[in-house]
Design a protein around this motif. Sequence first.
Motif, PDB file in Angstrom:
ATOM      1  N   ILE A   6       0.834  -1.199   0.000  1.00  0.00           N
ATOM      2  CA  ILE A   6       0.000   0.000   0.000  1.00  0.00           C
ATOM      3  C   ILE A   6       0.869   1.250   0.000  1.00  0.00           C
ATOM      4  CG2 ILE A   6      -1.716   1.311   1.310  1.00  0.00           C
ATOM      5  CD1 ILE A   6      -2.752  -1.400   2.339  1.00  0.00           C
ATOM      6  N   ARG A   7       1.906   1.234   0.816  1.00  0.00           N
ATOM      7  CA  ARG A   7       2.794   2.391   0.896  1.00  0.00           C
ATOM      8  C   ARG A   7       3.532   2.618  -0.418  1.00  0.00           C
ATOM      9  NH1 ARG A   7       5.901   1.133   5.235  1.00  0.00           N
ATOM     10  NH2 ARG A   7       4.259   1.913   6.579  1.00  0.00           N
ATOM     11  N   SER A   8       4.024   1.552  -1.025  1.00  0.00           N
ATOM     12  CA  SER A   8       4.759   1.721  -2.278  1.00  0.00           C
ATOM     13  C   SER A   8       3.841   2.186  -3.409  1.00  0.00           C
ATOM     14  CB  SER A   8       5.477   0.432  -2.660  1.00  0.00           C
ATOM     15  OG  SER A   8       4.556  -0.597  -2.909  1.00  0.00           O
ATOM     16  N   ALA A   9       2.611   1.714  -3.442  1.00  0.00           N
ATOM     17  CA  ALA A   9       1.661   2.179  -4.460  1.00  0.00           C
ATOM     18  C   ALA A   9       1.306   3.644  -4.228  1.00  0.00           C
ATOM     19  CB  ALA A   9       0.410   1.316  -4.453  1.00  0.00           C
ATOM     20  N   VAL A  51       0.148   3.584 -16.968  1.00  0.00           N
ATOM     21  CA  VAL A  51       0.574   2.367 -17.667  1.00  0.00           C
ATOM     22  C   VAL A  51       1.641   1.639 -16.854  1.00  0.00           C
ATOM     23  CG1 VAL A  51       1.731   1.522 -19.742  1.00  0.00           C
ATOM     24  CG2 VAL A  51      -0.091   3.209 -19.933  1.00  0.00           C
ATOM     25  N   GLY A  52       2.532   2.403 -16.213  1.00  0.00           N
ATOM     26  CA  GLY A  52       3.533   1.786 -15.348  1.00  0.00           C
ATOM     27  C   GLY A  52       2.899   1.081 -14.164  1.00  0.00           C
ATOM     28  N   ALA A  53       1.842   1.668 -13.610  1.00  0.00           N
ATOM     29  CA  ALA A  53       1.131   1.014 -12.505  1.00  0.00           C
ATOM     30  C   ALA A  53       0.413  -0.243 -12.985  1.00  0.00           C
ATOM     31  CB  ALA A  53       0.144   1.986 -11.870  1.00  0.00           C
ATOM     32  N   LEU A  54      -0.121  -0.209 -14.208  1.00  0.00           N
ATOM     33  CA  LEU A  54      -0.740  -1.419 -14.759  1.00  0.00           C
ATOM     34  C   LEU A  54       0.293  -2.520 -14.972  1.00  0.00           C
ATOM     35  CD1 LEU A  54      -3.244   0.066 -17.337  1.00  0.00           C
ATOM     36  CD2 LEU A  54      -3.806  -1.263 -15.308  1.00  0.00           C
ATOM     37  N   ARG A  55       1.476  -2.134 -15.385  1.00  0.00           N
ATOM     38  CA  ARG A  55       2.563  -3.112 -15.547  1.00  0.00           C
ATOM     39  C   ARG A  55       2.934  -3.728 -14.197  1.00  0.00           C
ATOM     40  NH1 ARG A  55       7.955  -2.497 -15.093  1.00  0.00           N
ATOM     41  NH2 ARG A  55       9.223  -4.080 -16.089  1.00  0.00           N
ATOM     42  N   ARG A  56       2.989  -2.879 -13.187  1.00  0.00           N
ATOM     43  CA  ARG A  56       3.297  -3.371 -11.835  1.00  0.00           C
ATOM     44  C   ARG A  56       2.170  -4.269 -11.317  1.00  0.00           C
ATOM     45  NH1 ARG A  56       6.933  -1.739  -7.611  1.00  0.00           N
ATOM     46  NH2 ARG A  56       6.657  -3.404  -6.112  1.00  0.00           N
ATOM     47  N   THR A  57       0.927  -3.950 -11.690  1.00  0.00           N
ATOM     48  CA  THR A  57      -0.205  -4.803 -11.322  1.00  0.00           C
ATOM     49  C   THR A  57      -0.016  -6.202 -11.894  1.00  0.00           C
ATOM     50  OG1 THR A  57      -1.702  -2.909 -11.319  1.00  0.00           O
ATOM     51  CG2 THR A  57      -2.708  -5.067 -11.502  1.00  0.00           C
ATOM     52  N   ALA A  63       3.372 -12.815  -9.696  1.00  0.00           N
ATOM     53  CA  ALA A  63       4.163 -13.268  -8.555  1.00  0.00           C
ATOM     54  C   ALA A  63       3.293 -13.771  -7.404  1.00  0.00           C
ATOM     55  CB  ALA A  63       5.060 -12.133  -8.065  1.00  0.00           C
ATOM     56  N   GLY A  64       1.981 -13.591  -7.511  1.00  0.00           N
ATOM     57  CA  GLY A  64       1.086 -14.043  -6.455  1.00  0.00           C
ATOM     58  C   GLY A  64       0.960 -13.060  -5.316  1.00  0.00           C
ATOM     59  N   GLY A  65       1.277 -11.798  -5.550  1.00  0.00           N
ATOM     60  CA  GLY A  65       1.207 -10.782  -4.507  1.00  0.00           C
ATOM     61  C   GLY A  65      -0.134 -10.082  -4.476  1.00  0.00           C
ATOM     62  N   LYS A  66      -0.171  -8.971  -3.761  1.00  0.00           N
ATOM     63  CA  LYS A  66      -1.377  -8.161  -3.621  1.00  0.00           C
ATOM     64  C   LYS A  66      -1.486  -7.201  -4.800  1.00  0.00           C
ATOM     65  CE  LYS A  66      -2.655  -9.814   0.306  1.00  0.00           C
ATOM     66  NZ  LYS A  66      -3.849 -10.613   0.403  1.00  0.00           N
ATOM     67  N   TRP A  67      -1.994  -7.683  -5.907  1.00  0.00           N
ATOM     68  CA  TRP A  67      -2.067  -6.898  -7.123  1.00  0.00           C
ATOM     69  C   TRP A  67      -3.217  -5.903  -7.099  1.00  0.00           C
ATOM     70  CZ3 TRP A  67      -6.614  -7.500  -9.753  1.00  0.00           C
ATOM     71  CH2 TRP A  67      -7.359  -8.642  -9.463  1.00  0.00           C
ATOM     72  N   VAL A  69      -4.015  -3.644  -4.986  1.00  0.00           N
ATOM     73  CA  VAL A  69      -3.568  -2.309  -4.583  1.00  0.00           C
ATOM     74  C   VAL A  69      -3.012  -1.566  -5.791  1.00  0.00           C
ATOM     75  CG1 VAL A  69      -1.953  -1.057  -3.113  1.00  0.00           C
ATOM     76  CG2 VAL A  69      -3.112  -3.077  -2.234  1.00  0.00           C
ATOM     77  N   TRP A  70      -2.220  -2.254  -6.578  1.00  0.00           N
ATOM     78  CA  TRP A  70      -1.641  -1.617  -7.761  1.00  0.00           C
ATOM     79  C   TRP A  70      -2.694  -1.354  -8.826  1.00  0.00           C
ATOM     80  CZ3 TRP A  70       2.661   0.913  -8.088  1.00  0.00           C
ATOM     81  CH2 TRP A  70       3.637   0.672  -7.130  1.00  0.00           C
ATOM     82  N   GLN A  71      -3.711  -2.201  -8.889  1.00  0.00           N
ATOM     83  CA  GLN A  71      -4.796  -1.941  -9.826  1.00  0.00           C
ATOM     84  C   GLN A  71      -5.547  -0.669  -9.421  1.00  0.00           C
ATOM     85  OE1 GLN A  71      -7.923  -4.861 -10.070  1.00  0.00           O
ATOM     86  NE2 GLN A  71      -8.506  -4.186 -12.106  1.00  0.00           N
ATOM     87  N   GLY A  72      -5.746  -0.489  -8.129  1.00  0.00           N
ATOM     88  CA  GLY A  72      -6.371   0.740  -7.644  1.00  0.00           C
ATOM     89  C   GLY A  72      -5.524   1.958  -7.960  1.00  0.00           C
TER      90      GLY A  72
END
Length: 95
Positions: A6-9, A51-57, A63-67, A69-72
């Motif tokens: 959450i903090r990194s997003a 677009v960079g946030a979508l890539r991170r999503t 990787a099986g992480g909390k995607w 948050v990045w989608q938001g």
Amino acid sequence: MNTTTIRSAGVYVLAVLVVALAFIGVAALLYDQVPTVMIVVFPLIILAGGVGALRRTYTCYRAGGKWQVWQGASWLLLAFFMIALTGTGSALLDR
């Protein structure tokens, strides 16, 4: 929920917005009338951040992480892109 995700997003969204606002702010300080190319580039910076946030999503999803948050974060940046696009569109029509 993982607070580091959450903090990194949040930091990513703020960094993109600060860079875009600093770009248009410096352009406004340097020129009496902001050049058209700088008005066009301002929303494109926000779009690139979205677009960079979508890539991170997608990376977090694979990787099986909390995607989620990045989608938001990507939706927030894309909403800011639409707002910036409408604001700069009216500025371009006034020229």
